[in-house]
Design a protein around this motif. Structure first.
Motif, mmCIF file in Angstrom:
data_model
loop_
_atom_site.group_PDB
_atom_site.id
_atom_site.type_symbol
_atom_site.label_atom_id
_atom_site.label_comp_id
_atom_site.label_asym_id
_atom_site.label_seq_id
_atom_site.Cartn_x
_atom_site.Cartn_y
_atom_site.Cartn_z
ATOM 1 N N GLU A 118 115.463 15.754 54.784
ATOM 2 C CA GLU A 118 116.521 16.076 55.743
ATOM 3 C C GLU A 118 116.852 17.561 55.821
ATOM 4 O O GLU A 118 117.349 18.020 56.844
ATOM 5 C CB GLU A 118 117.793 15.279 55.416
ATOM 6 N N ARG B 60 107.604 23.436 58.927
ATOM 7 C CA ARG B 60 108.143 22.403 59.811
ATOM 8 C C ARG B 60 107.139 21.265 60.027
ATOM 9 O O ARG B 60 107.492 20.084 59.976
ATOM 10 C CB ARG B 60 108.520 23.005 61.164
ATOM 11 N N GLY C 89 111.115 19.983 62.643
ATOM 12 C CA GLY C 89 112.396 20.596 62.333
ATOM 13 C C GLY C 89 112.800 21.491 63.492
ATOM 14 O O GLY C 89 112.059 22.386 63.871
ATOM 15 N N LYS C 90 113.972 21.228 64.051
ATOM 16 C CA LYS C 90 114.455 22.009 65.193
ATOM 17 C C LYS C 90 115.226 23.252 64.762
ATOM 18 O O LYS C 90 115.300 24.234 65.493
ATOM 19 C CB LYS C 90 115.362 21.148 66.070
ATOM 20 N N LYS D 210 117.354 20.210 58.652
ATOM 21 C CA LYS D 210 116.152 20.693 59.331
ATOM 22 C C LYS D 210 116.214 20.550 60.853
ATOM 23 O O LYS D 210 115.438 21.196 61.559
ATOM 24 C CB LYS D 210 114.899 19.995 58.792
ATOM 25 N N ASP D 211 117.110 19.736 61.369
ATOM 26 C CA ASP D 211 117.168 19.534 62.814
ATOM 27 C C ASP D 211 118.441 20.031 63.474
ATOM 28 O O ASP D 211 118.487 20.158 64.696
ATOM 29 C CB ASP D 211 116.997 18.049 63.139
ATOM 30 N N GLY E 131 119.376 16.786 68.086
ATOM 31 C CA GLY E 131 118.061 17.344 67.854
ATOM 32 C C GLY E 131 117.465 18.095 69.031
ATOM 33 O O GLY E 131 116.249 18.191 69.170
ATOM 34 N N GLY F 87 118.581 22.625 67.845
ATOM 35 C CA GLY F 87 118.548 23.098 66.479
ATOM 36 C C GLY F 87 119.904 23.434 65.898
ATOM 37 O O GLY F 87 120.009 23.905 64.770
#
Length: 197
Positions: free
Chosen positions: A81, A111, A117-118, A141-142, A192, A195
């Motif tokens: 996550e 990523r 991952g955004k 990550k998003d 998402g 980012g």
């Protein structure tokens, strides 16, 4: 450096896993927080001198990245996550040399290997003596605005970096902080798209 491709000279690899079961006596639904760090110690090819063009070091990060992050993927069985990255630079180097190893080239590889991952990847670089510690920042990550995932992992490598070395680090986590309760968007509410949220 003349723009030529550089092969990394690797001295050693590290893999560090931390599992947090509870905080303040509360287990938070019994779901532990797992943090894993992957690190590689390499010789700094430009130690002791100022070099204007660091693009060969950026390209070198493309060689190291898949192996560095691949070790994380092997060590973490739960969905990832959050993530973060860092470089420790030995005292014969400068900060730019470390930053060169974790630019977009490495970030995009990171990523890809953690399932996308955004959000931009939180990072830290610093010039240190051998055995110094570093706090590697973590964020979702998003979606950067998910406060529950603002965290970090403290790492120390007792015999690294030597003055002419660099330690390149990637860290992931499987959830937010245990008992996070400061509001903001929840991980379950992430759109998402940008980012951020």
């Amino acid at each position: 450096m003349g723009g030529e491709m550089m092969e990394p000279e690797i001295r050693k690899w590290y893999l560090v896993k931390e599992t947090v079961e509870s905080a303040m006596g509360r287990a938070d639904n019994g779901q532990p927080l797992v943090k894993v760090a992957s690190a590689v110690v390499i010789k700094n090819p430009v130690a002791g001198r100022y070099v204007e063009d660091l693009s060969p070091m950026v390209e070198m990060s493309g060689i190291l990245g898949p192996k560095l992050v691949g070790r994380l993927a092997e060590a973490v069985t739960e969905p990832i996550e959050s993530y973060g990255k860092a470089v420790l630079i030995g005292t014969n180097g400068d900060q730019e040399q470390g930053v060169a190893l974790i630019t977009t080239v490495f970030g995009n590889l990171f990523r890809e290997q953690v399932g996308g991952g955004k959000a931009w990847i939180s990072s830290m670089t610093k010039v240190v003596p051998t055995g110094a510690s570093i706090d590697v920042p973590l964020a979702h990550k998003d979606a950067l605005y998910v406060r529950s995932h603002y965290d970090g992992m403290t790492l120390t490598f007792p015999d690294a970096p030597y003055p002419d070395e660099l330690v390149m680090i990637a860290v992931v986590a499987t959830r937010g902080r245990i008992n996070a309760r400061l509001g903001g968007p929840k991980a379950s509410e992430i759109t998402g798209v940008d980012g951020l949220s």
